[in-house]
Design an enzyme around this catalytic site. Structure first.
Site, short mmCIF file in Angstrom:
data_model
loop_
_atom_site.label_atom_id
_atom_site.label_comp_id
_atom_site.label_asym_id
_atom_site.label_seq_id
_atom_site.Cartn_x
_atom_site.Cartn_y
_atom_site.Cartn_z
N SER B 127 0.84 -1.20 0.00
CA SER B 127 0.00 0.00 0.00
C SER B 127 0.88 1.26 0.00
CB SER B 127 -0.94 -0.05 1.21
OG SER B 127 -1.89 0.97 1.15
N ASP B 292 -8.84 -6.37 -4.47
CA ASP B 292 -8.42 -5.06 -3.95
C ASP B 292 -8.98 -3.98 -4.86
OD1 ASP B 292 -7.17 -2.79 -3.04
OD2 ASP B 292 -5.16 -3.65 -3.04
N HIS B 325 -8.13 -5.00 -0.16
CA HIS B 325 -6.82 -4.36 0.01
C HIS B 325 -6.04 -4.97 1.18
CE1 HIS B 325 -3.82 -1.28 -0.42
NE2 HIS B 325 -4.06 -0.74 0.74
#
Lengths: 204, 352
Positions: B127, B292, B325
């Site tokens: 991320s 995601d 995610h």
């Protein structure tokens, strides 16, 4: 952990040796449906190519990483959008053509991305295959190791079929090598050859 | 400008003689330096990436020297908005400068200098951490051999910035925010922070993962036709929001989300990443997760493309995972295998 010393086996796949013979040192190659990456590794070690593979299967992606080759996990059927036009010397499709659903657009994509295309595929016109069908069964062999109900091969063709396709779709065949096992077949190739490898470019 | 700053970090494993086996772990929005293991006096405080980092794990601390740090501006020990400004004796609060991903990477490089590490075997992040890993290859091309960009993106989309802005607005409009100087008022903008986290949490999960975990299950077993918690998902989100608001600093949350929004290596090249990655020298492993939608596989392929354009060494794996995610923190076997297989080669390169 996947441990695979597959480059050794590359020579055991006769179409690999034929493909390698066409690739000059230092070429850039894209191998579509690159499997465990053994062809790319073989070309990297013997031809110092700058290569990338495209592969959809998780297990094969792991093997590619273990083999130290660049692999992009993607479905060929969704096109080659990640690859720029004319960005590779050679785009290869080894023993995968017959298993692609959108075969025609894929060949066009190969020639958009690459200067030349190379495909290898099992020749459905090989006499043993013809005998099998004549006797009433779908052929099952080393090149076609599947039963009719579990085969991924949806677009099997003969050498004649492929060459007609090229003529009809402005694809110029540059070179052809037909083999049965490790032996090159020069006489009646569409009947006596079990595997074919073609090198081609955009035709006029 | 900060007159000085402190970074808190943890290390695991042993730095080898030629200092070639160091791995830097970059954290995401809510992460910190405590990456793996637990403390002798706090057995329950397990590191946030303990399933990935440790002896015999994919990021194997028997082979690598692993560094986790709390980023500048954080709230877990490194200098941040809640730290005391030595010049005023008061918390920095609203006066704490805006921090960018480039700043973080520069501060991480100073930490590497301090530890005598010239070149990392790998910089790894998920991320926002993946953005830092990418930035490493651009800021210090000679100081990192392998970059792992996991569940990342080369820049945020409008939708992603929008989510961040709603989260920030929740904090900024909380009456207890006091323009960022809430410390002096002895209050915390808890309502804003928990709303921000609740919103964020929704975007970190997938529709299917939520449906599987909660469905339309009722919290108390019956509908009450009122505005209190009725569905299990409401209870879960509020619990997550409360938990987060109890330890996380609101100013750090603002700062982190802004760093995300600002990150855009192609800002000076008209949005074209191709010339940007021409200066990268590292090998790249890019990983995305099918469910995601905050940093979708499409965004990860935007990282892969300029690397292909520049003929960089790059592999890309798309993990089929149900966790959205958050998958990058989960234990999908294929994901762990990809990491393990790749890192095995990295370890052998540095003789480990």
């Amino acid at each position: 952990m996947i441990k695979n010393d597959t480059a050794r086996f590359a020579v055991a796949r006769p179409d690999f040796a034929a493909i390698a013979a066409w690739i000059p040192n230092g070429a850039t190659v894209l191998d579509l449906g690159c499997g465990d990456g053994s062809l790319l590794r073989y070309l990297k070690e013997t031809r110092a190519v700058r290569g990338y593979g495209v592969e959809i299967s998780d297990l094969n992606v792991l093997s590619c990483i273990a083999n130290g080759v660049n692999v992009i996990q993607n479905d060929l059927e969704s096109g080659l959008a990640d690859f720029e036009s004319n960005s590779f010397d050679y785009v290869m499709l080894s023993q995968t053509l017959q298993a692609t659903r959108h075969t025609e657009p894929l060949i066009q994509e190969m020639l958009r991305v690459g200067r030349e295309g190379i495909v290898s595929f099992p020749n459905f016109g090989y006499w043993k295959n013809r005998v099998n069908v004549l006797l009433g069964n779908m052929p099952v062999s080393r090149e076609l190791p599947y039963q009719w109900y579990d085969t991924p091969n949806v677009h099997l063709c003969t050498l004649n079929d492929f060459e007609e396709f090229c003529r009809d779709h402005h694809v110029a065949v540059l070179e052809r090598r037909v083999m049965t096992g490790e032996h090159e077949v020069k006489v009646l190739p569409n009947l006596l050859g079990s595997t074919a490898v073609y090198r081609f470019q955009r035709g006029i | 400008m900060l007159p000085s700053y402190e970074l808190v970090y943890e290390t695991y494993g042993t730095l080898n003689a030629d200092k070639s086996n160091a791995i830097l772990i970059c954290h995401a929005l809510s992460g910190h330096h405590h990456v793996a293991g637990y403390y002798a006096d706090d057995l329950k405080n397990i590191g946030w990436w303990n399933n990935m980092v440790g002896p015999g794990k994919p990021i194997d601390t028997d082979r690598f020297f692993v560094i986790g740090l709390n980023n500048l501006g954080g709230c877990h020990g490194s200098t941040g908005p809640s730290s005391l400004n030595p010049e005023t004796g008061q918390p920095y609060g609203a006066s704490f400068p805006v921090i960018t991903v480039e700043d973080w990477v520069a501060s991480q490089a100073r930490l590497a200098d301090r530890l005598g590490i010239h070149q990392f075997a790998a910089v790894i992040g998920g991320s926002l951490g993946g953005m830092q890993a990418l930035q490493w290859s651009l800021s210090y091309p000679d100081r990192v051999r392998h970059v792992f960009a996991i569940a990342a993106a080369p820049r945020l989309t409008a939708q992603n910035i929008a989510f961040n802005d709603v989260a920030r607005n929740a904090i900024l409009t909380d009456p207890d925010f006091h323009g960022g100087n809430y410390y002096q008022h002895n209050v915390v903008p808890t309502r804003g922070l928990r709303l921000a986290r609740m919103l964020g949490h929704i975007t970190y999960l997938s529709d299917n993962a939520m449906a599987d975990k909660f469905g339309r299950d009722l919290h108390t077993g019956q509908l009450n036709y009122g505005y209190e918690i009725e569905f299990a998902i409401e209870s879960y989100l509020r619990y997550q929001g409360d938990k987060f608001a109890s330890y996380f600093d609101a100013n750090t949350y603002l700062l982190m989300t802004k760093a995300l929004d600002y990150f855009d290596p192609a800002q000076d090249s008209g949005g074209d990443l191709n010339p940007v990655f021409a200066r990268a020298k590292a090998s790249f492993l890019v990983i995305s997760f099918s469910t995601d939608w905050r940093f979708s596989p499409q965004r990860s392929r935007e990282i892969v493309r300029p690397l292909l354009h520049n003929r960089r060494t790059v592999s890309y794996a798309e993990i089929t995972s149900t966790h959205g995610h958050d998958s990058f923190l989960m234990q999908d076997p294929y994901y762990l295998d990809v990491m393990r297989t790749y890192l095995d080669k990295v370890a052998r390169e540095c003789g480990q």
